[in-house]
Design a protein around this motif. Structure first.
Motif, mmCIF file in Angstrom:
data_model
loop_
_atom_site.group_PDB
_atom_site.id
_atom_site.type_symbol
_atom_site.label_atom_id
_atom_site.label_comp_id
_atom_site.label_asym_id
_atom_site.label_seq_id
_atom_site.Cartn_x
_atom_site.Cartn_y
_atom_site.Cartn_z
ATOM 1 N N UNK A 189 2.938 -10.913 -50.529
ATOM 2 C CA UNK A 189 2.156 -10.176 -49.995
ATOM 3 C C UNK A 189 2.270 -8.552 -50.091
ATOM 4 N N UNK A 190 3.400 -8.141 -50.129
ATOM 5 C CA UNK A 190 3.687 -6.470 -50.106
ATOM 6 C C UNK A 190 3.654 -6.099 -51.509
ATOM 7 N N UNK A 191 4.228 -7.228 -52.337
ATOM 8 C CA UNK A 191 3.976 -6.640 -54.059
ATOM 9 C C UNK A 191 2.928 -5.951 -54.393
ATOM 10 N N UNK A 192 1.698 -6.361 -54.020
ATOM 11 C CA UNK A 192 0.531 -5.771 -54.664
ATOM 12 C C UNK A 192 0.206 -4.424 -53.863
ATOM 13 N N UNK B 82 0.756 1.559 -54.483
ATOM 14 C CA UNK B 82 1.490 2.713 -54.389
ATOM 15 C C UNK B 82 2.092 3.327 -55.703
ATOM 16 N N UNK B 83 2.012 2.607 -56.669
ATOM 17 C CA UNK B 83 2.995 2.791 -57.975
ATOM 18 C C UNK B 83 1.623 3.356 -58.799
ATOM 19 N N UNK B 84 0.243 3.307 -58.484
ATOM 20 C CA UNK B 84 -0.556 3.773 -59.161
ATOM 21 C C UNK B 84 -0.555 5.383 -59.163
ATOM 22 N N UNK B 85 -0.382 6.028 -60.319
ATOM 23 C CA UNK B 85 -0.244 7.521 -60.249
ATOM 24 C C UNK B 85 -1.739 8.207 -60.063
ATOM 25 N N UNK C 228 0.489 4.163 -43.192
ATOM 26 C CA UNK C 228 -0.305 5.573 -43.450
ATOM 27 C C UNK C 228 -0.062 6.012 -44.738
ATOM 28 N N UNK C 229 1.194 5.987 -45.382
ATOM 29 C CA UNK C 229 1.463 6.110 -46.833
ATOM 30 C C UNK C 229 0.563 5.407 -47.718
ATOM 31 N N UNK C 230 0.188 4.570 -47.629
ATOM 32 C CA UNK C 230 -0.677 3.680 -48.451
ATOM 33 C C UNK C 230 -2.202 4.344 -48.161
ATOM 34 N N UNK C 231 -2.626 4.564 -46.968
ATOM 35 C CA UNK C 231 -3.911 5.079 -46.868
ATOM 36 C C UNK C 231 -4.097 6.705 -47.312
ATOM 37 N N UNK C 232 -2.838 7.319 -47.138
ATOM 38 C CA UNK C 232 -2.996 8.590 -47.692
ATOM 39 C C UNK C 232 -3.017 8.649 -49.310
ATOM 40 N N UNK C 233 -2.196 7.626 -50.004
ATOM 41 C CA UNK C 233 -2.196 7.728 -51.449
ATOM 42 C C UNK C 233 -3.550 7.132 -51.793
ATOM 43 N N UNK C 234 -4.332 6.428 -51.162
ATOM 44 C CA UNK C 234 -5.479 6.017 -51.786
ATOM 45 C C UNK C 234 -6.449 7.073 -51.903
ATOM 46 N N UNK C 235 -6.709 8.125 -50.779
ATOM 47 C CA UNK C 235 -7.296 9.241 -50.869
ATOM 48 C C UNK C 235 -6.763 10.149 -52.098
ATOM 49 N N UNK C 236 -5.548 10.221 -52.663
ATOM 50 C CA UNK C 236 -5.042 10.921 -53.566
ATOM 51 C C UNK C 236 -5.412 10.226 -55.110
ATOM 52 N N UNK C 237 -5.840 9.086 -54.947
ATOM 53 C CA UNK C 237 -5.927 8.522 -56.375
ATOM 54 C C UNK C 237 -7.442 9.144 -57.046
#
Length: 650
Positions: free
Chosen positions: A337-340, A345-348, A124-133
């Motif tokens: 697999x999770x590193x990417x 998530x590290x993309x500001x 969920x955090x990844x999905x939310x982060x994608x919409x914040x980029x």
């Protein structure tokens, strides 16, 4: 020099790998041991208790095996009463194994909620982060590859969470207990043999697994590339058909899958070598210990039960040893697999709110561009010191040739990007000083290219305001002049619109976009070339709906077709990122400048389009009047003019 550079890169990669793994595990720890979730922490502790009990029973089970063997040997041909002791020991052995398995299963059951919570939360955090980029990131992304990265990352989370808590520490504990029992029951020499064997086994496993991880990365890259091409091709299905390029697309996909096939074969082959090497190392250690025990039985220092016990212990030892290889491989692959995903998530986000930024307070809705400059690339400016104002309740149009920077203005107003010079204000509030959510809540958008969700018409209209009632959705559709069409559909508002809304025509999609903007009811409206892709007849119908929406709202219209903005309170003409002219429609025609020349070209194009339409209608009328009673031709003609409602129904 090339070989030296390659060696340097491999060395740097090898040095960076442990550091990357540690960083990934550190990032993952808050999801394994979640803050403010005492219930999940308690589950972790209970799972550890079950785990320890299972390992203690695992080490003690071979004792019952030894005692049963010795008791059977002593009983020989004695009476049934003497045989009761070894039988009971055999039963105890069976009970011990059942308890060992039971505690392991209880451990997994208790911990299941912890693992799945970690998966859900991080996904969920990844999905939310994608919409914040930023929009810039999403314009550069590859949807298929991105979805594959997230999919593999989610699976990797589950693997790492499960193996970190439930297997790594238990395996170390079991090896320690096993070594203590062997040293106590037999001698230190056995422990020495086993220590050498375990050291060689672990060293071999780690080296072979690291080799396989490089192959796994190659396989993942090929998999991502193939999935990206597949998704991209399917999203552009119509374009593929237009140009008859199915073979080209299949060849592109097959080339990517060929790379995946090669890497997958390497992965399976390397696994076979790994398993074979582990078996050789383990069997060698086991044979040495069994020989030592056999010699001890022959000289009378050990019993047959001891011989059986060392065999059982070594077999028992192989399970955690084999698990060391599995744990290491799975964790390393999971980290890969999770590193990417963590890199994602590290993309500001490029556009962020200031700390404690207030909500936008829209009183009148006046928009003001003050010396606004903007560029995507410093060497290529898009807007150059643009200044204009949209008074409350008025309509200002932005027109100009392609590439003049018209659509960039709407993106800046929505704060998809920040200006590189000047300021944009709404009611004297700089957009950079207010929260983005409040800004976008105050602006309604009808874009040039309306893309709908693959859901119902009702869902797509209600997207403007999720809590709207069915009556409000219907009223919005009526005002957008699409309610009548929707009611002719067999399923009405519950009709599916298809992928990206492809079951609807361009005009129908635009009306849905207008309806959801009406439902949103924003004080400010942006129309970004909302009718440029439509024919003249449909444009007039859509324009009537847009006029209804714009009434009483501050409106910024970005137009390609000048006929849609003749009633604007002011028209701003852009050329090469600068304001070339401004004024009302009549005043700009009187200037006989850029706007007047654009108007003349459009008028000629519209007249040519109208002449073509009239000629087609006349040709159709003549053909209809002169046709004979051919039922096949009638059926073909009717199919060619099939009503939209029937097309949507199909």
């Amino acid at each position: 020099m090339t070989m030296a550079a390659s060696a340097t890169r491999r060395s740097n990669s090898a040095n960076a790998a442990p550091e990357s793994a540690v960083r990934t595990v550190r990032n993952l720890w808050p999801y394994i041991w979640p803050h403010r979730r005492r219930d999940l922490k308690l589950r972790v502790l209970v799972a550890i208790v079950f785990l320890v009990m299972a390992k203690i029973i695992t080490v003690l089970v071979p004792y019952s095996y030894k005692w049963a063997t010795d008791a059977l040997g002593e009983a020989g041909g004695e009476t049934a009463s003497l045989l009761a002791v070894p039988v009971m020991l055999v039963i105890a052995y069976g009970v011990g194994r059942v308890m060992m398995i039971g505690f392991n299963q209880l451990r997994d059951a208790v911990f299941a909620k912890v693992g799945q919570h970690a998966v859900r939360r991080l996904a969920n955090e990844t999905f939310v982060h994608m919409h914040q980029l930023s929009l810039r990131f999403h314009l550069q992304r590859r949807t298929g590859g991105l979805s594959r990265v997230i999919e593999r990352g989610i699976k990797g989370i589950e693997v790492i969470v499960r193996f970190t808590i439930l297997n790594t520490l238990p395996t170390i504990l079991e090896l320690t207990l096993m070594a203590a029992v062997i040293a106590y029951q037999f001698s230190v020499s056995y422990v020495g043999v086993l220590a050498v064997m375990v050291a060689i086994y672990i060293y071999f496993t780690i080296r072979a697994s690291d080799w396989r991880i490089a192959i796994r990365r190659e396989m993942n890259e090929s998999d991502t590339d193939a999935n990206s091409k597949a998704i991209d091709s399917l999203l552009n299905f119509e374009t593929v058909k237009y140009f008859n390029n199915e073979k080209l697309e299949s060849d592109r996909f097959d080339r990517s899958m060929s790379g995946y096939e090669t890497a997958a074969v390497k992965t399976l082959t390397s696994l076979a070598w790994l398993n074979a090497g582990q078996s050789v190392i383990y069997t060698t250690g086991m044979v040495i210990c069994m020989v030592l025990s056999a010699l001890a039985v022959l000289d009378g220092s050990q019993t047959v039960g001891d011989f059986v016990m060392i065999n059982a212990l070594l077999i028992q030892l192989f399970m955690p040893l084999n698990f060391i290889g599995t744990v290491y491989r799975e964790i390393k692959q999971g980290l890969t697999d999770i590193e990417e995903m963590f890199n994602l998530l590290g993309v500001a986000p490029e556009i962020v709110d200031k700390p404690d930024a207030p909500d936008l307070d829209v009183a009148a809705g006046a928009i003001r561009f003050e010396n606004v400059s903007f560029h995507y690339d410093p060497d290529r400016p898009i807007l150059k010191n643009i200044s204009f104002e949209v008074p409350p309740g008025k309509t200002v149009a932005i027109v100009g040739p392609s590439g003049a920077g018209k659509s960039t203005i709407s993106r800046l107003l929505f704060r998809f990007y920040d200006v590189t010079g000047g300021a944009i204000r709404i009611d004297d509030q700089d957009l950079r000083d207010v929260r983005q959510t409040s800004l976008r809540a105050a602006i309604g958008m009808v874009p040039q290219d309306t893309v709908l969700f693959n859901d119902t018409i009702s869902y797509n209209i209600r997207y403007g305001r999720a809590d709207a009632t069915d009556e409000e959705v219907y009223e919005a559709a009526r005002m957008a002049q699409i309610a009548g069409f929707i009611e002719t559909l067999p399923r009405g508002f519950d009709s599916e619109v298809g992928e990206r809304g492809l079951k609807l025509s361009g005009g129908e999609k635009q009306r849905v976009a207008i309806a959801r903007t009406i439902l949103k009811a924003p004080p400010i409206l942006v129309l970004d070339e909302a009718t440029s892709a439509l024919d003249t007849h449909t444009e007039r119908e859509i324009q009537a709906a847009l006029d209804t929406v714009s009434r009483g709202r501050t409106s910024l219209v970005i137009a390609h077709r000048l006929s849609t903005v003749v009633g604007a309170d002011e028209i701003v003409v852009l050329e090469a990122g600068e304001i070339a002219e401004r004024g009302t429609h009549g005043a700009l025609l009187d200037k006989n400048g850029l706007y007047a020349s654009m108007w003349e070209r459009q008028r000629e194009a519209d007249e040519a389009e109208e002449r073509l339409r009239i000629a087609q209608e006349e040709e159709y009328a003549l053909a209809k009047a002169g046709e004979d009673a051919d039922p096949d031709r009638d059926r073909d003609r009717d199919a060619a003019h099939e009503p939209d409602a029937e097309r949507i129904s199909r």
